[in-house]
Structure formats: structure tokens, C-alpha cells
Design an enzyme around this catalytic site. Structure first.
Site, PDB file in Angstrom:
ATOM      1  N   HIS A 140       0.797  -1.233   0.000  1.00 22.80           N
ATOM      2  CA  HIS A 140       0.000   0.000   0.000  1.00 22.80           C
ATOM      3  C   HIS A 140       0.819   1.267   0.000  1.00 22.80           C
ATOM      4  O   HIS A 140       0.268   2.356   0.142  1.00 22.80           O
ATOM      5  CB  HIS A 140      -0.927   0.040   1.214  1.00 22.80           C
ATOM      6  N   LYS A 151      -8.043  14.003   4.645  1.00 25.85           N
ATOM      7  CA  LYS A 151      -7.179  12.828   4.610  1.00 25.85           C
ATOM      8  C   LYS A 151      -6.146  13.018   5.707  1.00 25.85           C
ATOM      9  O   LYS A 151      -6.051  14.092   6.290  1.00 25.85           O
ATOM     10  CB  LYS A 151      -6.495  12.693   3.246  1.00 25.85           C
ATOM     11  N   ARG A 152      -5.345  11.972   5.989  1.00 29.00           N
ATOM     12  CA  ARG A 152      -4.277  12.155   6.961  1.00 29.00           C
ATOM     13  C   ARG A 152      -3.395  13.327   6.538  1.00 29.00           C
ATOM     14  O   ARG A 152      -3.225  13.596   5.350  1.00 29.00           O
ATOM     15  CB  ARG A 152      -3.448  10.858   7.084  1.00 29.00           C
ATOM     16  N   THR A 183      -8.428   6.746  -1.853  1.00 32.01           N
ATOM     17  CA  THR A 183      -9.786   6.208  -1.956  1.00 32.01           C
ATOM     18  C   THR A 183     -10.812   7.302  -1.660  1.00 32.01           C
ATOM     19  O   THR A 183     -11.947   7.228  -2.121  1.00 32.01           O
ATOM     20  CB  THR A 183      -9.999   5.021  -0.993  1.00 32.01           C
TER      21      THR A 183
HETATM   22  C1  26W Z   1       4.157   0.599   9.787  1.00 31.70           C
HETATM   23  C2  26W Z   1       3.460   1.902   9.810  1.00 31.70           C
HETATM   24  C3  26W Z   1       2.529   2.042   8.688  1.00 31.70           C
HETATM   25  C4  26W Z   1       1.171   2.021   8.922  1.00 31.70           C
HETATM   26  C5  26W Z   1       0.294   2.131   7.879  1.00 31.70           C
HETATM   27  C6  26W Z   1       2.991   2.171   7.385  1.00 31.70           C
HETATM   28  C7  26W Z   1       2.103   2.272   6.350  1.00 31.70           C
HETATM   29  C8  26W Z   1       0.755   2.242   6.578  1.00 31.70           C
HETATM   30  C9  26W Z   1      -0.216   2.278   5.437  1.00 31.70           C
HETATM   31  C10 26W Z   1       0.418   1.664   4.231  1.00 31.70           C
HETATM   32  C11 26W Z   1      -0.742   3.614   5.156  1.00 31.70           C
HETATM   33  C12 26W Z   1      -1.930   3.592   4.241  1.00 31.70           C
HETATM   34  O1  26W Z   1      -3.042   3.614   4.700  1.00 31.70           O
HETATM   35  N1  26W Z   1      -1.711   3.569   2.910  1.00 31.70           N
HETATM   36  C13 26W Z   1      -2.779   3.900   1.981  1.00 31.70           C
HETATM   37  O2  26W Z   1      -3.450   2.738   1.548  1.00 31.70           O
HETATM   38  C14 26W Z   1      -4.596   3.091   0.788  1.00 31.70           C
HETATM   39  C15 26W Z   1      -5.342   1.817   0.473  1.00 31.70           C
HETATM   40  O3  26W Z   1      -4.639   1.054  -0.446  1.00 31.70           O
HETATM   41  C16 26W Z   1      -4.196   3.878  -0.449  1.00 31.70           C
HETATM   42  O4  26W Z   1      -5.352   4.296  -1.115  1.00 31.70           O
HETATM   43  C17 26W Z   1      -3.369   5.095  -0.068  1.00 31.70           C
HETATM   44  O5  26W Z   1      -2.878   5.740  -1.231  1.00 31.70           O
HETATM   45  C18 26W Z   1      -2.215   4.667   0.809  1.00 31.70           C
HETATM   46  O6  26W Z   1      -1.506   5.809   1.288  1.00 31.70           O
END
Ligand code: 26W
Length: 833
Positions: free
Chosen positions: A376, A567-568, A675
Site C-alpha cells: 500500500h 485525509k491524513r 480512496t
Molecule cells: C508501519 C506503519 C505504517 C502504517 C500504515 C505504514 C504504512 C501504513 C499504510 C500503508 C498507510 C496507508 O493507509 N496507505 C494507503 O493505503 C490506501 C489503500 O490502499 C491507499 O489508497 C493510499 O494511497 C495509501 O496511502
């Protein structure tokens, strides 16, 4: 009268046979009253709306449970292949209104509440969000399981039952203050505890090798400190189809020995207190959305999720097939939601080998053909790496298995590329250099049959960049599954007026086949239809204003362009670019450059990770700029800036119907998919966006003329990096110069000296990874196009309809069909009611 102690031979059957619950208003009304008065023991003296909410929810929940058991039995009977969605986050939001919609009892419940004199909206709004996720990845998991149930696929979600979800955000003096989210304080009527499926999880200790009773050498993980994982099941109803799937969330608790060990050592109080140690594991969701922090507690959470879920699935298998795992891989698969649950690869190996006696090769064949991994994010800081030392301490058996997987894998690599030592170092599951680390993404890739990205560009970049070595080795493993959102929650439930207009115009088939929205395009020249479309949107904008009114105390005109970015908060998402544009508009007003002006209300919302200094500064900047603009009488209705506090699922349900313009302005190549962009589009908002993530596919669907494109492409961004000179760009652009001057002279922080220096410096740095300044001019120009389009009301309405009409691709029904047809290969199971 039979004797009290008389035993019937099949008591369980006799009490399991229940008459079906009625779905008529009167029957629901009766249940609400009965729950309120009997089960909850309340009467007219109780003034709390909570118990009314609870009584109604129990009545609705009973109707889910009926279908839940039938679904469970249908899956048992079919002995069908199943998929398991493993995720550290399920951002479910509220349950009540979604349950009513999917059960098809919306109208009956409204009637029942009306007859009882209850305000249904108020009850719905009293439900706390289940905020068990950070953002996109967690909400995607929630939309996915909704679509799985609607498509009648036997899919179970596995996650963690955090006692505290995503923190609540307060804004104090313009700054984010986090407050713990004790969402379970008043209980949770939607969950069912299932003690009978409790699993035991090991931590610590060490391994020993002994011969077993058959003379085979086996590894035993001993002297461990165990905790229990207790499942809480949540029903996941499909859309009016009788299917109710399961989301199983694990809660960590202490074992009885846990106490005893300490007790025998003589300290009773300490031993009871030590229970907390176990329960802490699922106490709180980590609020980081793009930064791994290597915390031991987080690794404990990940292992508990993986181990409990796998043991649960294996127990189900063994109950039916005994210790014969020949067909296991044909009947089961696991989708890993990012690397967070990827320790499951090693854990499945451990369970199959150490507990069930399989040989390495047999176990590896099963693992490799049951696990699938979804990535992701491309951001390097978000890629999980766990210290080998921590692993050795906490999960000694798992690290042995990981080293063995790695040794075998690297010998495969050197057979394919003999002597290519740098490639071996690059691809190793273990990162060397100082402290050793396990690269969790590589473990996930090596241990699974599929690796996918979440939008076309993102999947391409994974193959060409981040995972290129692995793509060269196994090109067939890599694929794309563009994200989606569920149209039930994100159109039907959150925007009932628009949903009704759509259904009146094209029928109700769109609820389960979103591509049918395309038919709306046949009506874009129908004046009456367009007028109604406009009226519905204006009403949604008014509701959004009313919803925020008391809290914000600002007058906003419903005729202004509602320009929304929620969004975040993250530098790569470039809320800063949005703010620069707002300051530019403010500057134009102050200079009297307002010919042909379009009134605009800019709404920004989102949480910053508590440890992300820059993101918190951005929130402060937004609030300070808002404070200056909103109180300047010269600005008036022309421009408003509003920070929406505590952005969450239930807030988005109110926000997205009322947006005119959706801001999707990340640095190209950084947003994996997005999304929120899809939710806005589905509700008829137009997008201003870069060529990033799913924006590219949204633009493809709606056509260039119905999308406001700006900014550098991913390739241009990468080639600019070496000679990026933001100071020179600022010098050449008078508008930008004035914007930067306002920031630098302290116009927005008159009594708070230097607080935005960090922001200014990052914007002006040639090493700014997000190259915000480079896209300023192009963004401002695109915003001008937005204004022109908005001034032509008829044109705007048509563009809005076209956006909604072409959002069909972005239903998670389509996404899940692709996961199923290409990866899971499950057969839908009809549930008879
Ligand atoms: C380990 C810490 C951590 C926690 C959460 C690292 C990364 C994340 C996620 C990958 C963050 C996230 O929510 N990513 C998002 O995922 C969505 C669903 O696929 C995408 O639409 C977003 O673009 C993406 O940023």
C-alpha cells in the site's frame, strides 16, 4: 410438570430452533420496547439517548444474527474454498445505519421510530465510530469485507480488537491535541465474544530440538510466556442477500498460569497486576500511517494477529480433515493487508512443521500457494524492518524459520544469477550493516503467490522500482488491483437524496452493479433532472454547514464553491500546496484583484501522527491562516478557510455529499491509490488532481475535460530532483513571491514568532522531497479553470453528473471480483432464508 432435573437427550437442538424474526415496523417496535424495558431495564426516567440506541441496535442485531448463523451453516455444508483477509486495521466506522440498509429494513425501522416518537438520526449519530484504523488501508479493509459479503464470497476478516482506536483530535489554540478514544466505554452491541475459539500465543523462551515419539527430529519452543487471544466476532452483512460474513477481532488476555507463575513466587498482587502485560497487547492502535517505529509492542500485536488467525483456520481444517493437509492450499488462502501481518508466512511454516509434523518442503509448498501480499505504499520510511535481536528475544522460533527461508531463497537467487553478490545482498530478507533487520516486505514476497499494488501507476512503480529485483525473478507473481469503495456506505447510505434521484432515474440496479451509473449520462441534457441534481447537492452543502455550525461559528454561503481536502496530514499529500493557494487568493482579495471572483470555502481536515512534527505544524498553519482570513471583513464571503477537527469515517459520510471540488494533490508517484478521491467522485464532486495513484484512472474514466489536471508527472518529478531550485522558481513568480512574503513576515503568526520557519525552510529547500513549489503555478492555473467552470452553473452540473456516472469502476465490488477471479478463486455461496 416434568422434574426440574429431568435431562432431555438433545437439549441444544430444542433451544436452537427459533421462529423467524419479523421485519415489519410493529414487530421491530415491539423488540425495541422489550430490549429497552427488559434487557436494559430502563424506563421513562432514563434521559440518556444511548440506551434507546442500544435497544434499537439489539433489535437490528438479532436480525443479523439469524442470517449470520445460516451463512455459517451454508459454508460448512458446502465445504467451500475460503479466503481470509488479515489486517491490523479495520476502519469500520458506525454499524447501525449500514446494517439497516443491508438488511433492507430502513423503512420499517424509520416507521417504528416515528411511531415511537424517536429521532432516528439522533440515534444513528450517537453511535461511536469503530476507529480501528489509521486511514486508507484500514478503510479499504472495511469496504472489502462489505463487498465480499455482497458478492456472497466466503471471506472472513481477521483483525485486532483494540480497546482504544484512533485518537480523537481536538484543536486547541490551532494545535492538534490527542485524546484517547475509549470507544468501548459503553459496551458494543455488535460484537459476540466466542471464548470457545480462544487461541494460545507464545512469546519469549527458547527453542530445543528433540526426537519425537516416531524418532523424527522436532523443534520445541519452550519456556515461553503465553497469552490468550480471545475472538470477538462482528457480523458483516451483504446487501440484501441473506449473507452475513464474519469479522473476527482478537483481544489479548492473560492465561491462568500467567498469574500462577508469579503467585508461586510469592507475590499475589504483582501476579494480578501482571495480567495487564498480556492485555496491553491489544490495548491501543498505533496511530502512525506512514512511519514504522520498530516498537516491541507493535511486533507483539502483529504476531498475535497472525498466530491466532492461522491457528483458528488450522483448527477449522483439522476439525473436518484431520491431520491431512493435502488439499489445504486448494481450500484456503490468505490476503495480507500490507506487511503488517506478514509474519504469518513464518508462522504458518512453524505451525505446519512443529505442531502438525509436516516436512519443510510440504509446508513451504502450502505456504507459498496460500499467501498473497498487497503493498500500500512506496514511501521508504513506511517499509517495515524488524531488528533481528528483537525477533530472537520475542519470537525465537520464528527467526530460525526466517533464516532458513532466506538461506533457501538466496540459493535460488545465486543459481539464477551466479556470482552476483550485490544482488544477493539487495534481495536478502536480512538487511546487514550494523544491526541486522528483517525486511518484512521481502518475506511477504518470497512467501506468497501474488504481490499486488493498489492502482495501475503504483503497481508499475513497484515492478520498476521498489521490488524490481523480485519482479525480474518472478514476473508472474506481480499484478495490480485498483482500489475501490463500497457504494452502499459511500453513496446509498451517506447521500440518500442523491441515491433516490439516481434510483428514480435509472432504477436500483446500481447498488450491486455500479457500472449502471453510466446510464445517468443519458439524462445530462434533461433540464428537470439537472435542476434536481443541483438542488440535491445544494441541500447536501447546507447540511454540511449546519453540521459544523455550532462548532465553528462561521457564516458560510451555500453558493460558495466547497473545496475539500480531507485525509491524513502528510507532507506528501501536500496540504501545504492547498494552503499556499488559499494565501494566494487572500492576497488577491487584499490587492483588490477580484474581477469575476468565485466565492470559495476551503475545508481541510485530517489527523497528524502524534510524533510527526511537521504534520502538526501544518495543522497549526492551516488554523492560523483560517483565523486571519475568516476574521478579515475585507475578505467577507469571498473566501473562507475551515479546519474540520477530528476527521473520521462518520465525518466523511457527512462531508463527501457536500463537496463541489475534491483535492487530490499529492506529489506524483507518492500516493499509492487514494480512496477519498473515489468517494467524492461517486457523490458528484469534481477532482483537481495530479497524475498520481487512482487519480489517473479517475481521469481516464471521466475524460480530460471533466477533470482538473495539474502538476509534474512522476517521471518529471524524478528527473527534476537533481536540479530543483525552489528559490529561483519563487523569484520568477510574483504571486508566489507575495505568498512566501506573507508567510515569512509573520503575517499569520504575529504573536508566535518563528513558529512556521520549519515549513518555510522545507518549501525553499532544494531537497524538498515533495517539490511543492514546483507545482504552485500549475495548481493556481488549474484552480482558475475550476472557477470558470463553476461560474457556468449548467456546465458544472453536467460535469458533476458525468463524474458520478463514470465512478462505476471504483466500486469495491469490481475490485473484489478481480481479487476473486484472479487470486482467490472462490465460488459464491447462496444462503437460503
Ligand atoms: C508501519 C506503519 C505504517 C502504517 C500504515 C505504514 C504504512 C501504513 C499504510 C500503508 C498507510 C496507508 O493507509 N496507505 C494507503 O493505503 C490506501 C489503500 O490502499 C491507499 O489508497 C493510499 O494511497 C495509501 O496511502
Amino acid at each position: 410438570m416434568p422434574h426440574r432435573r429431568f435431562k432431555k437427550s438433545h437439549p441444544i437442538e430444542s433451544i436452537s430452533n427459533l421462529p423467524e424474526l419479523g421485519m415489519k415496523p410493529k414487530e421491530i417496535e415491539g423488540d425495541i420496547k422489550s430490549y429497552y424495558g427488559h434487557r436494559l431495564g430502563r424506563d421513562e426516567n432514563c434521559k440518556s439517548v444511548h440506551y434507546v440506541y442500544e435497544a434499537l441496535s439489539l433489535a437490528v442485531s438479532d436480525r443479523l444474527t439469524e442470517r449470520w448463523k445460516k451463512t455459517y451453516n451454508a459454508y460448512r455444508k458446502e465445504d467451500c474454498k475460503r479466503a481470509y483477509y488479515l489486517s491490523m486495521e479495520f476502519l469500520m466506522g458506525r454499524t447501525l445505519s449500514n446494517a439497516m440498509l443491508n438488511l433492507g429494513i430502513d423503512d420499517a425501522v424509520s416507521q417504528a421510530c416515528y411511531d415511537l416518537g424517536l429521532d432516528l438520526e439522533e440515534l444513528i449519530d450517537s453511535e461511536p465510530d469503530a476507529g480501528l484504523g489509521n486511514g486508507g488501508l484500514g478503510r479499504l479493509a472495511a469496504c472489502f469485507i462489505d463487498s465480499c459479503a455482497t458478492l456472497q464470497l466466503p471471506v472472513t476478516g481477521y483483525g485486532l480488537r483494540y480497546e482504544y482506536g484512533m485518537f480523537s483530535q481536538l484543536i486547541v489554540n490551532g494545535e492538534q491535541v490527542e485524546e484517547p478514544d475509549h470507544w468501548l466505554r459503553n459496551g458494543n452491541v455488535w460484537e459476540v465474544q466466542r471464548l470457545e475459539y480462544t487461541q494460545r500465543i507464545k512469546f519469549g523462551g527458547h527453542t530445543e530440538t528433540h526426537l519425537d515419539e516416531k524418532g523424527n527430529s522436532r523443534v520445541y519452543w519452550v519456556d515461553s510466556h503465553d497469552v490468550l487471544a480471545v475472538p470477538f466476532d462482528v457480523p458483516v452483512p451483504g446487501y440484501q442477500n441473506g449473507t452475513v460474513n464474519t469479522l473476527r477481532l482478537w483481544k489479548a488476555t492473560a492465561t491462568d498460569e500467567f498469574d500462577l507463575q508469579e503467585f508461586n513466587a510469592g507475590d499475589y498482587a504483582e501476579s494480578v497486576a501482571a495480567k495487564n502485560g498480556a492485555e496491553n497487547i491489544t490495548m491501543v492502535l498505533y496511530p502512525n500511517d506512514a512511519n514504522e517505529n520498530g516498537k516491541e509492542l507493535r511486533l507483539r500485536q502483529q504476531y498475535l494477529l497472525a498466530s491466532a488467525s492461522l491457528q483458528d483456520v488450522l483448527a477449522l481444517w483439522i476439525g473436518r480433515h484431520g491431520n491431512d493437509f493435502t488439499d489445504f492450499a486448494e481450500k484456503n488462502c490468505f490476503q495480507l493487508n500490507d506487511t503488517h501481518p506478514s509474519i504469518a508466512v513464518a508462522e504458518l511454516m512453524r505451525l505446519l512443521i512443529d505442531i502438525h509434523g509436516l516436512k519443510w518442503d510440504a509446508a513451504w509448498a502450502i505456504t507459498k500457494s496460500t499467501m498473497a501480499y498487497t503493498n500500500h505504499t512506496l514511501l521508504p520510511e513506511a517499509l517495515e524492518r524488524w531488528s533481528v535481536n528483537l525477533f530472537k528475544q520475542l519470537l525465537p522460533r520464528l527467526i530460525e524459520i526466517i533464516f532458513e527461508i532466506n538461506a533457501r531463497f538466496l540459493s535460488e537467487v545465486s543459481a539464477r544469477w551466479p556470482g552476483d553478490l550485490s544482488r544477493i545482498a539487495r534481495m536478502s530478507l536480512i538487511e546487514e550493516g550494523g544491526q541486522q533487520h528483517v525486511r518484512m516486505a521481502y518475506l511477504a514476497i518470497v512467501g506468497s503467490y501474488s504481490v499486488n499494488g493498489v492502482a495501475e501507476l503504483h503497481s508499475k512503480l513497484l515492478q520498476q522500482g521498489l521490488f524490481h529485483d523480485f519482479y525480474e525473478l518472478w514476473p508472474e507473481k506481480f499484478n495490480n488491483k485498483t482500489n475501490g469503495v463500497t457504494p452502499r456506505r459511500w453513496l446509498a447510505a451517506c447521500n440518500p437524496e442523491l441515491a433516490e434521484l439516481i434510483t428514480e432515474t435509472i432504477g436500483d440496479g446500481w447498488l450491486t452493479d455500479l457500472s449502471l451509473l453510466k446510464k445517468l449520462e443519458l439524462h445530462i441534457d434533461d433540464k428537470v433532472f439537472c435542476d434536481r441534481w443541483y438542488a440535491v447537492q445544494q441541500a447536501a452543502k447546507q447540511r454540511l454547514i449546519d453540521y459544523k455550525k455550532q462548532e465553528l461559528d462561521i457564516d458560510v454561503s451555500v453558493n460558495a464553491l466547497f473545496d475539500v481536502q480531507v485525509k491524513r496530514i502528510h507532507e506528501y499529500k501536500r496540504q501545504l500546496l492547498n494552503v499556499l493557494h488559499v494565501i494566494h487568493l487572500y492576497d488577491r482579495i487584499k490587492r483588490g484583484d477580484t474581477a469575476n471572483w468565485t466565492d470559495r470555502c476551503v475545508l481541510i481536515g485530517g489527523k497528524a501522527a502524534p510524533g510527526y512534527y511537521m504534520a502538526k505544524k501544518i495543522i497549526k498553519l492551516i488554523n492560523n491562516v483560517a483565523n486571519v482570513i475568516n476574521h478579515d471583513p475585507e475578505v467577507g464571503d469571498k473566501l473562507k478557510l475551515i479546519f474540520l477537527p477530528n476527521y473520521r469515517v462518520s465525518a466523511m459520510e457527512k462531508i463527501c455529499p457536500g463537496a463541489d471540488l475534491s483535492e487530490q494533490i499529492s506529489t506524483a508517484g507518492k500516493e499509492a491509490s487514494g480512496t477519498g478521491n473515489m468517494k467524492f467522485m461517486m457523490n458528484g464532486a469534481l477532482t483537481i488532481g495530479t497524475l498520481d495513484g487512482a487519480n489517473i484512472e479517475i481521469r481516464e474514466e471521466v475524460g480530460d475535460e471533466n477533470f482538473f489536471l495539474f502538476g509534474l508527472t512522476e517521471t518529471e518529478v524524478e528527473s527534476l530532483r537533481n536540479n530543483y531550485d525552489p528559490v529561483a522558481i519563487i523569484k520568477q513568480d510574483e504571486d508566489l513571491q507575495r505568498v512566501m512574503n506573507l508567510l515569512e513576515c509573520g503575517h499569520f503568526n504575529q504573536f508566535e514568532h518563528n513558529i512556521f520557519d520549519g515549513i518555510v525552510n522545507s518549501l525553499k529547500s532544494p531537497h524538498d522531497p515533495w517539490i511543492t513549489i514546483a507545482d504552485f503555478r500549475s495548481f493556481v492555473d488549474a484552480q482558475k479553470q475550476v472557477e470558470l467552470a463553476y461560474q457556468d452553473k449548467e456546465r458544472w452540473i453536467k460535469m458533476s453528473i458525468i463524474n458520478c456516472a463514470n465512478s462505476g469502476k471504483f466500486s469495491t465490488d469490481r475490485t473484489i471480483s478481480e481479487y476473486n477471479n484472479e487470486l482467490w478463486k472462490l465460488t459464491p455461496v447462496k444462503v437460503n432464508n
